[in-house]
Design a protein around this motif. Structure first.
Motif, short mmCIF file in Angstrom:
data_model
loop_
_atom_site.label_atom_id
_atom_site.label_comp_id
_atom_site.label_asym_id
_atom_site.label_seq_id
_atom_site.Cartn_x
_atom_site.Cartn_y
_atom_site.Cartn_z
N ILE A 235 29.52 29.20 14.54
CA ILE A 235 27.90 29.24 14.70
C ILE A 235 27.35 30.69 13.99
N ALA A 236 28.09 31.61 14.55
CA ALA A 236 27.55 32.89 13.99
C ALA A 236 27.80 33.06 12.58
N ALA A 237 28.74 32.21 11.93
CA ALA A 237 28.89 32.31 10.23
C ALA A 237 27.81 31.52 9.66
N CYS A 238 27.18 30.49 10.27
CA CYS A 238 26.32 29.65 9.43
C CYS A 238 24.86 30.52 9.39
N ASP A 239 24.35 30.02 8.58
CA ASP A 239 22.82 30.38 8.08
C ASP A 239 21.92 30.14 9.15
N TYR A 240 21.74 28.71 9.38
CA TYR A 240 21.04 28.56 10.68
C TYR A 240 21.43 27.72 11.76
N THR A 241 20.92 27.89 12.88
CA THR A 241 21.41 27.01 14.19
C THR A 241 20.41 25.96 14.31
N VAL A 242 20.54 24.79 14.64
CA VAL A 242 19.49 23.52 14.92
C VAL A 242 20.07 22.95 16.30
N ARG A 243 18.91 22.54 16.90
CA ARG A 243 19.21 21.93 18.18
C ARG A 243 18.39 20.43 18.27
N ILE A 244 18.74 19.18 18.75
CA ILE A 244 18.12 18.26 18.83
C ILE A 244 17.41 18.41 19.97
N PRO A 245 16.02 18.22 20.17
CA PRO A 245 15.25 18.37 21.31
C PRO A 245 15.70 17.10 22.40
N MET A 246 16.00 17.33 23.53
CA MET A 246 16.11 16.21 24.36
C MET A 246 15.00 16.06 25.60
N THR A 247 14.98 14.84 26.09
CA THR A 247 14.39 14.53 27.48
C THR A 247 15.20 13.98 28.53
N HIS A 248 14.38 13.85 29.69
CA HIS A 248 14.72 13.54 30.79
C HIS A 248 16.03 14.04 31.23
N GLY A 249 16.21 15.21 31.04
CA GLY A 249 17.53 16.06 31.52
C GLY A 249 18.75 15.96 30.85
N VAL A 250 18.69 15.16 29.92
CA VAL A 250 19.79 15.10 28.79
C VAL A 250 20.28 16.24 28.08
N ASP A 251 21.53 16.92 28.12
CA ASP A 251 21.75 17.95 27.78
C ASP A 251 22.16 17.90 26.11
N SER A 252 22.77 16.71 25.70
CA SER A 252 23.26 16.61 24.46
C SER A 252 23.47 15.06 23.94
N LEU A 253 23.88 14.81 22.89
CA LEU A 253 24.24 13.77 22.51
C LEU A 253 25.67 13.50 21.70
N ASN A 254 26.42 12.61 22.01
CA ASN A 254 27.62 12.30 21.52
C ASN A 254 27.45 12.52 19.83
N VAL A 255 28.75 13.49 19.65
CA VAL A 255 28.62 13.94 18.12
C VAL A 255 28.25 12.87 16.95
N ALA A 256 29.02 11.71 17.19
CA ALA A 256 28.29 10.48 16.23
C ALA A 256 27.02 10.47 16.22
N ALA A 257 26.37 10.21 17.27
CA ALA A 257 25.01 9.81 17.63
C ALA A 257 24.18 11.16 17.03
N ALA A 258 24.49 12.20 17.50
CA ALA A 258 23.70 13.36 16.83
C ALA A 258 23.87 13.70 15.38
N SER A 259 25.19 13.17 14.78
CA SER A 259 25.12 13.16 13.25
C SER A 259 24.25 12.27 12.75
N ALA A 260 23.86 11.25 13.16
CA ALA A 260 22.90 10.21 12.70
C ALA A 260 21.43 10.69 12.78
N VAL A 261 21.08 11.47 13.82
CA VAL A 261 19.88 12.16 13.80
C VAL A 261 19.51 12.93 12.86
N ALA A 262 20.75 13.89 12.79
CA ALA A 262 20.78 15.19 11.61
C ALA A 262 20.93 14.71 10.25
N PHE A 263 21.59 13.60 9.92
CA PHE A 263 21.57 13.09 8.72
C PHE A 263 20.25 12.44 8.20
#
Length: 277
Positions: A237-265
Motif C-alpha cells: 500500500i505504501a509503495a503504490c501511488d494511490y489507495t482506493v476504497r469502494i464505498p459500502m453501506t449497511h455496515g458492510v466493511d468489504s467485498l470479496n476480492v473477486a467482487a471488488a475486482s469487478a467493481v474496480a475493473f
C-alpha cells in the motif's frame, strides 16, 4: 483423420494417472525442466485453450461425448489419445461431474516476462497472494469482460491454470495475457518504470474514490488487489501511488476480492476508456 479412441475399463489404468493421481504441483513439474501439464475442463474451456494455441496431450470423456458434446473439440485435437470410460469409472475422479463430461490434458507454455506482457497495455490487474483458485478464476473472468489488458500475479497466488481456476473463469484465463511478477521486491517500482501508476485497493479512510479524475485520466494504470482476508500488505500500500476504497453501506466493511475486482475493473477499465483486448 482416424480417431485414436482408447477404452478405459479400470480406474487404476496408468492412462488415468495424470487425471486421477497427479496433483497440481506434480502436473506443473511433469516435464521438468520444461513446462508441465494442466487439465482443462469442459468443451468451452478446452476450446478457448486451443484457440490460444495450447497443445493438447490427451482427452478423457464418456463414450457418448465423442460424437456428442465434445465432437468439435475431438476434431480439433488431431490424433491424440481419446480415452473413454463409463460413468461408473469416471465418477471416481474428483470433480468429474462438474466438467460436463470432458477433460483435456494440455502442455503449459513458458510465461513471458512482465515487461513484454505490459508493452502496449493501458490497464493491468495485479494480484498479491490471492490464494483461492475460485477467486483467481472469477477475477480473470471480470478482467476479460471489463477492460483489463493483462493480469500480473505475485508468486504466492494460486495458478490460473489450476483446474478450478480455469473452470470458474469459463476459459478466460486463456483470453487475458498473464504472468508472474519476479520474486524480488519491490514490484510496484518495477511497474512504475514501465509507465504505470499503481492503485492499491485497500480499506483506508483517506482513500480516493474510484471515479477520482486523476485515476480516470491516467494513461497507464495498475489495479492492485490483495489476498483474501488480510488484503494488501502495508508495504505494498505504501509503495503504490494511490489507495482506493469502494464505498459500502449497511455496515458492510468489504467485498470479496473477486467482487471488488469487478467493481474496480468496471470503473477504472471500461469507464476510463479501457476496452477488452
Amino acid at each position: 483423420m482416424k480417431l485414436n479412441e482408447i477404452e478405459i475399463t479400470d480406474f487404476n489404468a496408468p492412462e488415468l494417472d495424470i487425471y486421477a493421481r497427479c496433483n497440481e504441483a506434480q502436473l506443473l513439474h511433469y516435464f521438468e525442466p520444461n513446462p508441465g501439464i494442466f487439465i482443462a475442463e469442459s468443451p468451452k474451456v478446452i476450446s478457448r485453450a486451443l484457440d490460444a494455441g495450447y497443445e493438447p496431450v490427451s482427452l478423457l470423456m464418456e463414450p457418448e461425448h465423442v460424437e456428442g458434446e465434445a465432437r468439435e473439440v475431438v476434431s480439433r485435437c488431431g490424433g491424440i489419445p481419446v480415452y473413454t470410460a463409463e460413468a461408473r469409472i469416471l465418477t471416481e475422479l474428483t470433480g468429474f461431474q462438474l466438467t460436463r463430461g470432458v477433460l483435456c490434458a494440455m502442455r503449459r507454455r513458458r510465461l513471458p516476462d512482465a515487461a513484454s506482457l505490459c508493452a502496449g497495455a493501458r490497464r493491468v490487474a495485479v494480484l498479491e497472494n490471492v490464494m483461492n483458485p475460485t477467486n483467481v478464476g472469477a477475477i480473470f473472468r471480470s478482467a476479460a469482460a471489463l477492460g483489463m489488458d493483462a493480469v500480473l500475479l505475485t508468486p504466492g497466488c494460486s495458478d490460473p491454470l489450476y483446474r478450478r481456476a480455469s473452470r470458474v473463469s469459463m476459459g478466460n484465463v486463456f483470453l487475458v495475457p498473464w504472468t508472474y511478477l519476479p520474486e524480488e521486491a519491490p514490484w510496484p517500482e518495477r511497474l512504475r518504470r514501465l509507465g504505470f501508476q499503481t492503485v492499491a485497493m485497500a480499506l483506508r479512510e483517506d482513500s480516493l474514490l474510484l471515479n477520482d479524475p486523476r485515476l480516470m485520466a491516467a494513461e497507464k494504470l495498475a489495479v492492485v488487489l490483495g489476498t483474501e482476508g488480510d488484503g494488501l500488505s502495508d508495504g505494498t500500500i505504501a509503495a503504490c501511488d494511490y489507495t482506493v476504497r469502494i464505498p459500502m453501506t449497511h455496515g458492510v466493511d468489504s467485498l470479496n476480492v473477486a467482487a471488488a475486482s469487478a467493481v474496480a475493473f468496471y470503473q477504472l477499465g471500461l469507464m476510463s476508456g479501457g476496452a477488452p483486448t
